[in-house]
Design an enzyme around this catalytic site. Structure first.
Site, PDB file in Angstrom:
ATOM      1  N   ASP A  70       0.852  -1.188   0.000  1.00 34.45           N
ATOM      2  CA  ASP A  70       0.000   0.000   0.000  1.00 34.45           C
ATOM      3  C   ASP A  70       0.889   1.239   0.000  1.00 34.45           C
ATOM      4  O   ASP A  70       0.740   2.137   0.816  1.00 34.45           O
ATOM      5  CB  ASP A  70      -0.917  -0.018   1.223  1.00 34.45           C
ATOM      6  CG  ASP A  70      -2.067   0.978   1.114  1.00 34.45           C
ATOM      7  OD1 ASP A  70      -2.465   1.303  -0.015  1.00 34.45           O
ATOM      8  OD2 ASP A  70      -2.560   1.431   2.161  1.00 34.45           O
ATOM      9  N   ASP A 107       3.409   1.593   8.117  1.00 34.48           N
ATOM     10  CA  ASP A 107       2.153   0.862   7.916  1.00 34.48           C
ATOM     11  C   ASP A 107       2.269  -0.231   6.852  1.00 34.48           C
ATOM     12  O   ASP A 107       1.798  -0.090   5.725  1.00 34.48           O
ATOM     13  CB  ASP A 107       1.015   1.813   7.563  1.00 34.48           C
ATOM     14  CG  ASP A 107      -0.346   1.139   7.705  1.00 34.48           C
ATOM     15  OD1 ASP A 107      -0.391  -0.026   8.166  1.00 34.48           O
ATOM     16  OD2 ASP A 107      -1.355   1.769   7.356  1.00 34.48           O
TER      17      ASP A 107
END
EC number: 2.7.11.1
Length: 331
Positions: A206, A223
């Site tokens: 991502d 993340d």
């Protein structure tokens, strides 16, 4: 539909529970608690009695197995071992990075500040490309055992089937959406066929501008919650924007840095618009799956409206045309 247990568990995650969970592993907060921008999980900046604030991530129940979360943690630690600027989960006094408290699974991270990278700067893009190349050089060393792959089935066919099997799409646009998404997936398959046999490796998964923080010392990547196996271009295409000529220049700068550390198969360029199409389909299904979580109707009030689905149909039609255009090639 979303499992009601998921909603109940997050609804019960009070500030006191967050602080008690951290206390249980020897991290003593001073009462300052700031909710950070996260919908999939619940993430908080927590002021500590001693030392700088920490970031605590409470994982969405039933999304990942313990093994899959620990596999993400292990991958990030591999990157740390190669001095790649990422943010690993803390190994606490009990020797574990994944903690549990009253049914909640959580991890703690050091807080890293930064700003968004300036993607219109060629030097910035080349710098980002170097670090993504280093991440991929580690990612190709071994496969994931517990985390899924990003492919047509997981990001296209299964999300489409979920949307069509549930009552999210208004009846007067349902037929149009179904025919359009099927044509879009046909286009995705053609792109993958043109690309041929593409190497699969462990990815960030991502890698958009919101998950890269920039300081004077350069970038660091945060993340890895969506980390999966997939083609290398998945971690590059989301950093491209603008008109075709602009994206060609951006891609050239990224690859100039990337190929200093990792070989790039140019056949993967056939996948850029296909992966964008899969992300659009997957995103709609992600909103649908989370709709019973009270945070989602508040944050995305436009979802599940006729206008929303009309816009998605137009968006997919644009992607169908783009997937039939020649791929981007670096300068």
């Amino acid at each position: 539909m979303t499992d009601s247990t998921t909603v109940f568990n997050f609804a019960g995650l009070s500030p006191d529970t967050v602080l008690d969970a951290l206390d249980s592993v020897g991290l003593y907060g001073d009462g300052r608690l700031l909710a950070l921008n996260s919908y999939e999980n619940r993430v908080y900046q927590v002021g500590m009695e001693e030392g700088p604030p920490l970031v605590a991530k409470f994982y969405r129940p039933q999304r990942w197995s313990d093994e899959a979360i620990l596999e993400e943690h292990a991958f990030v630690n591999e990157l740390v071992g190669q001095e790649i600027p990422v943010v690993p989960a803390m190994q606490l006094s009990n020797g574990r990075s994944l903690q549990e408290f009253q049914g909640f699974r959580f991890a703690a991270f050091t807080r890293h500040g930064g700003r968004a990278p300036e993607l219109d700067n060629p030097d910035t893009l080349e710098w980002l490309g170097r670090f993504i190349g280093r991440i991929h050089a580690v990612g190709m060393q071994r496969p994931f055992a517990y985390r899924p792959a990003l492919n047509i089935a997981t990001f296209g066919e299964e999300p489409r089937d979920y949307l069509l099997a549930n009552d999210f799409i208004p009846m007067d646009v349902l037929s149009s959406y179904k025919s359009t998404v099927d044509l879009a997936l046909d286009g995705v398959r053609r792109c993958f066929d043109r690309a041929g046999d593409i190497r699969q490796l462990r990815l960030h998964g991502d890698c958009h501008v919101g998950n890269v923080l920039w300081t004077d010392a350069g970038p660091h990547f945060v993340d890895f919650d969506d980390s999966r196996s997939g083609p290398a271009i998945q971690d590059l295409w989301m950093l491209l924007s603008g008109e075709r000529g602009e994206m060609v220049r951006q891609l050239s700068d990224l690859l100039a840095g990337y190929e200093s550390f990792c070989e790039f198969e140019q056949r993967e360029l056939y996948l850029i618009e296909a992966l964008r199409t899969l992300r659009l389909i997957h995103y709609s299904a992600w909103l649908a799956r989370r709709w019973e979580d009270p945070a989602f109707p508040q944050a995305f009030p436009w979802f599940n409206t006729q206008r929303y689905w009309q816009d998605r149909i137009l968006e997919l039609r644009e992607q169908i045309a783009l997937m039939d255009e020649p791929p981007l090639w670096p300068l």
